[in-house]
Design a protein around this motif. Structure first.
Motif, PDB file in Angstrom:
ATOM      1  N   LYS A 243      -1.590  -5.363   6.953  1.00  0.00           N
ATOM      2  CA  LYS A 243      -1.970  -5.252   8.352  1.00  0.00           C
ATOM      3  C   LYS A 243      -3.049  -6.259   8.709  1.00  0.00           C
ATOM      4  CE  LYS A 243       1.051  -2.076   8.384  1.00  0.00           C
ATOM      5  NZ  LYS A 243       0.931  -0.684   8.000  1.00  0.00           N
TER       6      LYS A 243
ATOM      7  N   ASN B 192      -2.655   5.903  11.565  1.00  0.00           N
ATOM      8  CA  ASN B 192      -1.340   5.639  12.124  1.00  0.00           C
ATOM      9  C   ASN B 192      -0.642   6.991  12.137  1.00  0.00           C
ATOM     10  OD1 ASN B 192       1.276   4.894  12.691  1.00  0.00           O
ATOM     11  ND2 ASN B 192       1.609   3.723  10.811  1.00  0.00           N
TER      12      ASN B 192
ATOM     13  N   TRP C 198       1.320   9.590   8.894  1.00  0.00           N
ATOM     14  CA  TRP C 198       2.192   8.431   8.638  1.00  0.00           C
ATOM     15  C   TRP C 198       3.476   8.961   8.018  1.00  0.00           C
ATOM     16  CZ3 TRP C 198       2.444   4.904   3.911  1.00  0.00           C
ATOM     17  CH2 TRP C 198       3.210   3.760   4.205  1.00  0.00           C
TER      18      TRP C 198
ATOM     19  N   ILE D 162      -5.821   1.287   5.104  1.00  0.00           N
ATOM     20  CA  ILE D 162      -5.113   0.046   5.393  1.00  0.00           C
ATOM     21  C   ILE D 162      -5.518  -0.597   6.732  1.00  0.00           C
ATOM     22  CG2 ILE D 162      -3.063   1.183   6.382  1.00  0.00           C
ATOM     23  CD1 ILE D 162      -2.247  -1.477   4.050  1.00  0.00           C
ATOM     24  N   TYR D 163      -5.960   0.222   7.690  1.00  0.00           N
ATOM     25  CA  TYR D 163      -6.351  -0.334   9.000  1.00  0.00           C
ATOM     26  C   TYR D 163      -7.862  -0.510   9.140  1.00  0.00           C
ATOM     27  CZ  TYR D 163      -1.556   0.622  10.463  1.00  0.00           C
ATOM     28  OH  TYR D 163      -0.186   0.636  10.574  1.00  0.00           O
TER      29      TYR D 163
ATOM     30  N   ARG E 137       4.407  -7.649   0.248  1.00  0.00           N
ATOM     31  CA  ARG E 137       4.359  -6.428  -0.563  1.00  0.00           C
ATOM     32  C   ARG E 137       3.203  -6.432  -1.563  1.00  0.00           C
ATOM     33  NH1 ARG E 137       4.848  -4.043   2.258  1.00  0.00           N
ATOM     34  NH2 ARG E 137       5.352  -2.155   1.140  1.00  0.00           N
ATOM     35  N   LEU E 138       2.013  -6.330  -1.028  1.00  0.00           N
ATOM     36  CA  LEU E 138       0.832  -6.235  -1.882  1.00  0.00           C
ATOM     37  C   LEU E 138      -0.148  -5.213  -1.322  1.00  0.00           C
ATOM     38  CD1 LEU E 138      -0.037  -9.969  -2.615  1.00  0.00           C
ATOM     39  CD2 LEU E 138       0.764  -8.296  -4.285  1.00  0.00           C
TER      40      LEU E 138
ATOM     41  N   THR F 243       2.960  -8.315   5.751  1.00  0.00           N
ATOM     42  CA  THR F 243       3.808  -7.149   5.449  1.00  0.00           C
ATOM     43  C   THR F 243       4.920  -7.455   4.439  1.00  0.00           C
ATOM     44  OG1 THR F 243       4.929  -7.616   7.533  1.00  0.00           O
ATOM     45  CG2 THR F 243       3.401  -5.783   7.536  1.00  0.00           C
TER      46      THR F 243
ATOM     47  N   ALA G 265       0.838  -1.208   0.000  1.00  0.00           N
ATOM     48  CA  ALA G 265       0.000   0.000   0.000  1.00  0.00           C
ATOM     49  C   ALA G 265       0.871   1.255   0.000  1.00  0.00           C
ATOM     50  CB  ALA G 265      -0.941  -0.003   1.198  1.00  0.00           C
TER      51      ALA G 265
HETATM   52  C1  PLP Z   1       1.656   0.037   7.122  1.00  0.00           C
HETATM   53  C2  PLP Z   1       1.010   1.190   6.448  1.00  0.00           C
HETATM   54  C3  PLP Z   1       0.873   1.266   5.051  1.00  0.00           C
HETATM   55  C4  PLP Z   1       1.518   0.375   4.032  1.00  0.00           C
HETATM   56  O1  PLP Z   1       1.617  -0.887   4.173  1.00  0.00           O
HETATM   57  P1  PLP Z   1       2.231  -1.821   3.034  1.00  0.00           P
HETATM   58  O2  PLP Z   1       3.014  -2.819   3.816  1.00  0.00           O
HETATM   59  O3  PLP Z   1       3.066  -1.012   2.136  1.00  0.00           O
HETATM   60  O4  PLP Z   1       1.060  -2.427   2.336  1.00  0.00           O
HETATM   61  C5  PLP Z   1       0.188   2.314   4.498  1.00  0.00           C
HETATM   62  N1  PLP Z   1      -0.337   3.264   5.258  1.00  0.00           N
HETATM   63  C6  PLP Z   1      -0.225   3.252   6.595  1.00  0.00           C
HETATM   64  C7  PLP Z   1      -0.847   4.340   7.361  1.00  0.00           C
HETATM   65  C8  PLP Z   1       0.466   2.225   7.234  1.00  0.00           C
HETATM   66  O5  PLP Z   1       0.601   2.245   8.555  1.00  0.00           O
END
Ligand code: PLP
Length: 388
Positions: free
Chosen positions: A238, A175, A125, A205-206, A246-247, A243, A100
């Motif tokens: 997540k 985050n 982030w 993502i969360y 890588r997708l 992690t 992501a």
């Molecule tokens: C962990 C995270 C991502 C990206 O995760 P990928 O491992 O690249 O899929 C994106 N945005 C936030 C806010 C994150 O904490």
């Protein structure tokens, strides 16, 4: 003279690296460090997901795939986005990327020119501003307020807009703050964005790591107008503890989806072939693991809440999503690098300095670690706070 491109002169190295390296060194020396540093789930990827990737390898699915991913996975994602998020996307609007993080970068690259500004609410982030700079555009950071639950208000957004504003980056659940935007809050933001023709990059993502019976709202689901200006970003890292695979993916208006597909075709070609079959199994398999995981995180979250609330020289806002607490350490009076260094060297607790998130008087504590580590770490953190 330097051979390094000028645009890199403004790109900061990761501020979390120094602490991570120091914590590792201490651990290697046999020191018992309690780490709240984790930015990823503390579980392994579920077996059925691994099995599907192994099977794909053994069946010879080891060649290039279409640039934006295999058709089966894009169809499964279109179905997921409809059922879970209430957004109707054609598979052609979806692009599967290498995490992501890559999805966010592709989206920024596809839409932003050098003179464009991208509004980023802080605490943010850590990678957003640097991605914007890498794309040649300019980050415009707005500090949100703790009293507002660390959420950007529509008024703050409106005030930050200039003639050059191209995009707003929203991240809910957030985050590092754990903030979750309500439907009303998002609607107010979309109204401003629509009246000024500003894109919204919605990093979701969360989405499934959410507590207190809060409901995740997807920006693009609010209205046709919202959908036309939103790039939805999500991924597997997540929620499925993937992690390292890588997708991630974007779902976007057709024109933007096309630009992302072109960027990807010339840069990474495609996300890893067999990893995509693992992701397909993740979407199609039993989702019960998510409920179990959320229950476990929630138990840790509530335990940390009860402990942190009793410490009187720090402030917290109850996080309602993700797996972090952002602890406001303004009253302690040390900047976050000094604070985290002291916390590590004298109290053997590793935490991420708030400076990494654009809010210096804070530290991020992750609860993607065992309750034993959390208990031990909080005993020490409490001692540190009492001593200041
Ligand atoms: C962990 C995270 C991502 C990206 O995760 P990928 O491992 O690249 O899929 C994106 N945005 C936030 C806010 C994150 O904490």
């Amino acid at each position: 003279m330097s051979f390094i491109a000028e645009k890199f002169s403004e790109i900061a190295p990761s501020q979390t690296l120094a602490i991570t390296a120091a914590a590792k060194k201490m651990r290697d020396e046999g020191i018992d460090v309690a780490s709240f540093g984790a930015g990823e789930p503390d579980l392994d990827t579920p077996q059925h997901i691994k099995d599907a990737a192994i099977e794909a390898l053994q069946e010879g699915k080891t060649k290039y795939t279409p640039a934006t991913g295999i058709a089966e996975l894009k169809e499964a994602l279109a179905a997921k986005l409809l059922v879970d998020n209430g957004i109707e996307y054609e598979p052609s609007q979806i692009s599967i990327n290498c995490g992501a993080k890559h999805s966010c970068y592709n989206a920024i690259l596809a839409c932003c020119d050098p003179e464009d500004e991208v509004i980023i609410p802080a605490p943010y982030w850590t990678s957003y501003p640097e991605m914007v700079r890498l794309a040649g555009a300019e980050p415009y950071v707005i500090e949100t307020k703790r009293e507002n639950g660390w959420k950007l208000t529509a008024d703050e957004f409106e005030e930050a807009i200039s003639g050059r504003t191209k995009m707003l980056i929203l991240n809910s659940p957030n985050n590092p703050t754990g903030a979750v935007y309500s439907q009303e809050e998002l609607e107010a933001i979309v109204e401003v964005a629509a009246s000024e023709d500003i894109l919204i990059l919605s990093d979701e993502i969360y989405e499934k790591l959410i507590y207190n019976e809060k409901k995740h709202i997807s920006t693009a689901a609010l209205s046709e107008e919202a959908k036309a200006l939103t790039i939805t970003v999500n991924g597997f890292s997540k929620v499925y503890a993937m992690t390292g695979w890588r997708l991630g993916y974007t779902a976007a208006p057709a024109e933007i989806a096309k630009a992302i597909s072109i960027i990807q075709s010339h840069t990474t070609s495609n996300p890893t072939s067999f990893a995509q079959y693992g992701a397909l199994a993740a979407l199609q398999g039993d989702q019960g693991m998510i409920t179990d995981m959320v229950e476990e995180y929630d138990m840790r979250r509530q335990y940390m809440m009860s402990r942190l609330q009793k410490i009187n020289n720090i402030e917290i806002v109850e996080p309602e999503g993700a797996f972090y607490f952002l602890v406001d350490t303004t009253k302690i009076g040390l900047n976050s690098m000094n604070l985290t260094e002291k916390l590590l060297s004298r109290y053997q607790v590793a935490a991420v300095p708030g400076a990494a998130f654009g809010y210096d008087m804070s530290v991020r504590l992750s609860y993607a670690t065992s309750l034993d580590v959390i208990k031990k770490g909080l005993d020490r953190f409490e001692e540190f706070c009492h001593a200041h």
